[in-house]
Write a protein that holds these residues in place. Sequence first.
Motif, PDB file in Angstrom:
ATOM      1  N   LYS A  21      50.331  53.577  21.320  1.00 48.00           N
ATOM      2  CA  LYS A  21      49.861  54.938  21.008  1.00 48.00           C
ATOM      3  C   LYS A  21      48.389  55.088  21.365  1.00 48.00           C
ATOM      4  N   ALA A  24      47.724  55.225  25.125  1.00 52.23           N
ATOM      5  CA  ALA A  24      48.599  56.091  25.923  1.00 52.23           C
ATOM      6  C   ALA A  24      47.800  56.775  27.025  1.00 52.23           C
ATOM      7  N   ILE A  50      53.410  50.785  27.255  1.00 53.94           N
ATOM      8  CA  ILE A  50      52.630  51.400  28.331  1.00 53.94           C
ATOM      9  C   ILE A  50      52.326  50.344  29.398  1.00 53.94           C
TER      10      ILE A  50
END
Length: 168
Positions: A21, A24, A50
């Motif tokens: 997160k 990102a 990611i």
Amino acid sequence: MLIPEDQVRQRIQEIAEQISKDYAGKDLHLICTLKGGVFFMCELAKHITIPLTMDFMCVSSYGNTTKSSGVVKITKDLDEPIMSRDVLVVEDIIDSGNTLSYMLEMLSDRKPASIRLCTLLDKPERRRKKVNVDYTGFQIPDEFVVGYGLDYAQRYRNLPYVGIVRFE
Ligand code: IMP
Ligand code: MG
């Protein structure tokens, strides 16, 4: 046994989610400190969603096997430059903080876009140098621990859990 395998893995998944997160849209560059950080970084990287790259560095402190002396040497440097990259240093444990503060200072001089620190274990009671930790797996008491990459005289790194060494 201090932290059982399922708890270690569960916690690593949580950290991986948080990192995914937080980074990102960025190109994450993980730097693992050998050898202790390897098990943690592999497990962490598998759960980060990611794109990322990895590099390895070996920094060791002179002195005996259970206490760091504060004198640090690089025995293996990074393969790639880190300038303008979003760097996350992945460590097994932060004890006195000597190794890390030296390493972070040296890496910062190479002008990364950002640099953060992720550690599986933290022994805050033993801190002698201030280090800013961004992601922590577990805070543990002042005990000598092995497993999940951590060694005693190069042994026990392969234990799938974190255990305390009792010295007779
Ligand atoms: P520091 O420089 O005192 O923070 O020590 C960092 C390094 O010492 C870690 O990366 C480990 O390699 C080692 N270390 C510190 N505490 C432990 C432990 O409880 N078990 C195994 N290795 C440890
Ligand atoms: Mg280490």
